[in-house]
Motif scaffolding. Structure first.
Motif, PDB file in Angstrom:
ATOM      1  N   LYS A 116      58.389  -2.187 118.108  1.00 38.43           N
ATOM      2  CA  LYS A 116      57.637  -2.777 117.080  1.00 38.43           C
ATOM      3  C   LYS A 116      58.249  -2.724 115.677  1.00 38.43           C
ATOM      4  N   THR A 118      59.347  -3.691 111.931  1.00 42.36           N
ATOM      5  CA  THR A 118      58.925  -3.938 110.921  1.00 42.36           C
ATOM      6  C   THR A 118      59.490  -5.417 110.262  1.00 42.36           C
ATOM      7  N   ASP A 119      58.700  -5.944 109.168  1.00 38.43           N
ATOM      8  CA  ASP A 119      59.240  -7.067 108.620  1.00 38.43           C
ATOM      9  C   ASP A 119      60.737  -7.100 108.047  1.00 38.43           C
ATOM     10  N   HIS A 144      56.719 -10.785 115.811  1.00 43.06           N
ATOM     11  CA  HIS A 144      55.546  -9.907 115.745  1.00 43.06           C
ATOM     12  C   HIS A 144      54.650  -9.922 117.056  1.00 43.06           C
TER      13      HIS A 144
END
Length: 154
Positions: A116, A118-119, A144
């Motif tokens: 998962k 993050t940006d 994502h």
């Protein structure tokens, strides 16, 4: 002779040990999915996995890959790859397409180690992959979406 394992298959190549892995893949083994971009490991078009990690095939001498497990865009088929490939299609990430095999290989490697991201983690993992068409926002969105589809199954 240099022994390589590429996409799960053993290969013996009688080639100069300083030959870049990219040229062994493309010219000797006819695996043309991996692209030449800059030839200096700066653009990421030539990204393949070596022992599970993304590397630049244009600058890695084939002798450095001897004994390693190499995976190219032609042979990868992990759940992470399948999720990335599906997200790429659904979000129309590709524009000209030239950089995409390298982009997909880097995105797959990221999702195989980070379920998962993050940006910021996506931006860091993808920072070595240049896209002349500037599809960076679509790439991030597709990563994502692929992570969501994986739901922890990498």
């Amino acid at each position: 002779m240099i022994s390589l394992t590429i996409n799960g298959k053993a290969h013996e190549l009688d080639i100069d040990p300083d030959t870049p892995l990219l040229w062994a893949l493309r010219d000797e083994l006819n695996m043309t999915g991996t692209k030449l971009g800059c030839g200096m490991a700066l653009c990421g078009a030539c990204t393949v996995h070596m022992n599970g990690s993304p590397i630049r095939a244009c600058s890695l001498p084939i002798s450095a890959a001897a004994g390693a497990k190499i995976e190219t865009i032609e042979g990868i088929n992990s759940p992470a790859f399948q999720a990335v490939q599906q997200a790429w299609r659904e979000l129309d990430v590709v524009q000209c397409g030239y950089c995409q095999s390298g982009q997909i290989m880097s995105a797959t490697a990221l999702l195989q180690t980070n379920k998962k991201p993050t940006d910021a983690e996506i931006d860091e993992a993808m920072s070595g992959n240049l896209c002349r068409c500037a599809t960076y926002h679509r790439v991030r969105g597709a990563i994502h979406q692929a992570a969501e589809k994986l739901g922890g199954k990498v």
